[in-house]
Write a protein that holds these residues in place. Structure first.
Motif, PDB file in Angstrom:
ATOM      1  N   LYS A   1       0.838  -1.202   0.000  1.00 55.72           N
ATOM      2  CA  LYS A   1       0.000   0.000   0.000  1.00 55.72           C
ATOM      3  C   LYS A   1       0.876   1.257   0.000  1.00 55.72           C
ATOM      4  CE  LYS A   1      -3.797   2.277   2.362  1.00 55.72           C
ATOM      5  NZ  LYS A   1      -4.783   2.205   3.438  1.00 55.72           N
ATOM      6  N   ALA A   2       1.936   1.258   0.793  1.00 54.71           N
ATOM      7  CA  ALA A   2       2.845   2.408   0.831  1.00 54.71           C
ATOM      8  C   ALA A   2       3.516   2.617  -0.521  1.00 54.71           C
ATOM      9  CB  ALA A   2       3.887   2.227   1.932  1.00 54.71           C
ATOM     10  N   LEU A   3       3.939   1.520  -1.168  1.00 55.73           N
ATOM     11  CA  LEU A   3       4.556   1.616  -2.492  1.00 55.73           C
ATOM     12  C   LEU A   3       3.556   2.156  -3.510  1.00 55.73           C
ATOM     13  CD1 LEU A   3       6.811   1.145  -4.562  1.00 55.73           C
ATOM     14  CD2 LEU A   3       6.074  -1.262  -4.666  1.00 55.73           C
ATOM     15  N   ALA A   4       2.342   1.626  -3.511  1.00 54.77           N
ATOM     16  CA  ALA A   4       1.315   2.090  -4.447  1.00 54.77           C
ATOM     17  C   ALA A   4       1.011   3.569  -4.221  1.00 54.77           C
ATOM     18  CB  ALA A   4       0.046   1.253  -4.304  1.00 54.77           C
ATOM     19  N   ASN A   5       0.909   3.980  -2.969  1.00 50.88           N
ATOM     20  CA  ASN A   5       0.646   5.394  -2.671  1.00 50.88           C
ATOM     21  C   ASN A   5       1.773   6.286  -3.179  1.00 50.88           C
ATOM     22  OD1 ASN A   5      -1.806   4.830  -1.467  1.00 50.88           O
ATOM     23  ND2 ASN A   5      -0.978   4.819   0.610  1.00 50.88           N
TER      24      ASN A   5
END
Length: 144
Positions: free
Chosen positions: A133-137
């Motif tokens: 999720k952090a990477l996608a954000n």
């Protein structure tokens, strides 16, 4: 689900990470070719997304109708420029996060390699989901 000219469309998004098989010398040229091919092909199948290359790994968000995304994913699995492709995030979306980008890419970025490695090195599914999720954000912020 989204209605477009009376047709119901269901959008989905996926994020994958893969390991590069390219040499350091070939990588800039090959990644530029990947981005150019994506920008030409993706509009024909209504796919949007973002590509990140760390020098050793790819991370890519793909958005579109499930059939189109799955067809592209099958092509990516067969691409010899990378291996060990892992889908780390997949699900339905109400709206595109990379709208307007057939394939956002602005060059190699070793500075974000730590985000990719956090996903790959996660100790469990919960940590992996949080890191993905952090990477996608980060990638969506990049295209914004």
């Amino acid at each position: 689900m989204i209605r477009f000219d009376g047709v119901v469309m269901s959008l989905m998004s996926l994020l994958y990470i893969s390991s590069s098989t390219m040499t350091v010398e070939d990588a800039p040229y090959e990644v530029a070719r990947i981005a150019a091919a994506s920008r030409a092909h993706n509009p024909t199948v209504d796919i949007t997304g973002a590509l990140l290359f760390t020098g050793t790994h790819f991370a890519q968000i793909l958005e579109g109708e499930e059939e189109a995304v799955d067809a592209l994913l099958a092509k990516l699995h067969a691409d010899p420029r990378h291996r060990d492709l892992q889908v780390v995030q997949r699900g339905p979306i109400a709206m595109r996060r990379c709208a307007g980008w057939n394939m956002a890419y602005s060059g190699s970025s070793t500075g974000v390699a730590s985000y990719v490695m956090r996903v790959l090195d996660a100790a469990d599914d919960e940590a992996r989901a949080k890191a993905a999720k952090a990477l996608a954000n980060l990638m969506v912020e990049f295209v914004g």
